[in-house]
Enzyme design. Structure first.
Site, PDB file in Angstrom:
ATOM      1  N   SER B  65       0.862  -1.178   0.000  1.00 49.49           N
ATOM      2  CA  SER B  65       0.000   0.000   0.000  1.00 49.49           C
ATOM      3  C   SER B  65       0.892   1.220   0.000  1.00 49.49           C
ATOM      4  O   SER B  65       1.791   1.323   0.849  1.00 49.49           O
ATOM      5  CB  SER B  65      -0.884   0.038   1.260  1.00 49.49           C
ATOM      6  OG  SER B  65      -1.961  -0.850   1.141  1.00 49.49           O
ATOM      7  N   GLU B  72      -2.225  18.847  -4.135  1.00 53.13           N
ATOM      8  CA  GLU B  72      -3.466  18.835  -4.922  1.00 53.13           C
ATOM      9  C   GLU B  72      -4.372  17.655  -4.564  1.00 53.13           C
ATOM     10  O   GLU B  72      -5.332  17.380  -5.272  1.00 53.13           O
ATOM     11  CB  GLU B  72      -3.111  18.793  -6.407  1.00 53.13           C
ATOM     12  CG  GLU B  72      -2.308  20.005  -6.896  1.00 53.13           C
ATOM     13  CD  GLU B  72      -0.802  19.897  -6.624  1.00 53.13           C
ATOM     14  OE1 GLU B  72      -0.372  18.845  -6.096  1.00 53.13           O
ATOM     15  OE2 GLU B  72      -0.085  20.864  -6.910  1.00 53.13           O
ATOM     16  N   SER B  73      -4.099  16.914  -3.523  1.00 55.75           N
ATOM     17  CA  SER B  73      -4.913  15.819  -2.964  1.00 55.75           C
ATOM     18  C   SER B  73      -4.062  14.554  -2.767  1.00 55.75           C
ATOM     19  O   SER B  73      -3.186  14.560  -1.914  1.00 55.75           O
ATOM     20  CB  SER B  73      -6.216  15.557  -3.704  1.00 55.75           C
ATOM     21  OG  SER B  73      -7.094  16.681  -3.512  1.00 55.75           O
ATOM     22  N   HIS B  78      -2.553   0.287  -4.292  1.00 57.52           N
ATOM     23  CA  HIS B  78      -2.637  -0.925  -3.466  1.00 57.52           C
ATOM     24  C   HIS B  78      -2.436  -2.098  -4.418  1.00 57.52           C
ATOM     25  O   HIS B  78      -3.167  -2.214  -5.414  1.00 57.52           O
ATOM     26  CB  HIS B  78      -3.994  -1.026  -2.770  1.00 57.52           C
ATOM     27  CG  HIS B  78      -4.289   0.137  -1.887  1.00 57.52           C
ATOM     28  ND1 HIS B  78      -3.664   0.331  -0.675  1.00 57.52           N
ATOM     29  CD2 HIS B  78      -5.102   1.208  -2.054  1.00 57.52           C
ATOM     30  CE1 HIS B  78      -4.102   1.454  -0.126  1.00 57.52           C
ATOM     31  NE2 HIS B  78      -4.980   2.011  -0.945  1.00 57.52           N
ATOM     32  N   CYS B  93      -6.680  18.361  -7.885  1.00 58.20           N
ATOM     33  CA  CYS B  93      -7.475  19.556  -8.150  1.00 58.20           C
ATOM     34  C   CYS B  93      -6.626  20.539  -8.941  1.00 58.20           C
ATOM     35  O   CYS B  93      -5.449  20.292  -9.211  1.00 58.20           O
ATOM     36  CB  CYS B  93      -7.998  20.154  -6.853  1.00 58.20           C
ATOM     37  SG  CYS B  93      -6.715  20.629  -5.706  1.00 58.20           S
TER      38      CYS B  93
END
Lengths: 136, 136
Positions: B65, B72-73, B78, B93
């Site tokens: 993971s 930007e996020s 995974h 974004c």
């Protein structure tokens, strides 16, 4: 290699369940301690195993990005407090029920405007007759 | 509070673009240094700003993971190496083009079997006439 696909539902085998959560009219979306606590509570109520939480706050909006990496995948939140909006993802495998998180989000972020889309990730095998991805 | 919604397309205002990427027949899915490098390269080619990368490897499957938190996020991966499968999310974004990541994933993980679903998150305002969520 041992085959350990994480989730099954009837004949469906898949890697994980991913809830795409749109939360509007939420409160406390620029509070780092609050969102940390919410992530911790969501992990706990779902019965997931927490590996790490990371949160970052942005200026001037006060928006926060937070990710909890769990043994079963991840939980993330990105907030836009100026619109009382947060994008929340709960991605889990195994027997975890991600829907247990919803009442926590409703209560702690005081939102009555939550929409959910559920995705299955890594859909492997739908029926015996119709193989999507063959077993190796 | 200043209104700084992140993305617009025509009359559509929204918080961010989220690519749900299903990668099959991938290689190197149990290699921590490889996946770290892939995340770094994806961040770079998209022109995003990296805040933190975290990776965890699981036994006995060797699955990994990994999450890159970006300004930007986030970008997450995974992997289920026993099925040559990885669930990858690119949530951005602003002016970031998340599709720039796809050739990197194809090349570095040697996969010719990638499916993409694009979601807009936090859709705010569709047209002048039809408001989904009113501006405050």
């Amino acid at each position: 290699m041992k085959k350990e696909f994480c989730s099954t539902k009837g004949n469906i085998k898949f890697a994980g369940t991913h809830l795409i959560i749109e939360l509007w009219n939420g409160k406390y979306l620029s509070s780092l301690p609050k969102l940390r606590k919410v992530l911790q509570e969501v992990v706990k109520i779902c019965g997931a195993t927490l590996l790490k939480i990371d949160l970052h706050k942005f200026s001037p909006s006060g928006g926060i990005s937070g990710v909890a990496i769990i043994k079963e995948s991840h939980i993330s939140i990105h907030s836009w407090p100026e619109y009382e909006y947060a994008a929340i993802d709960i991605f889990v495998c195994g027997d975890i029920d991600p829907y247990k998180a919803i009442p926590v989000l409703e209560k702690r972020l005081e939102s009555k405007n939550i929409q959910i889309v559920e995705l299955k990730r890594g859909v492997f095998n739908v029926t015996e007759d119709k193989i999507i991805h063959k077993e190796k």
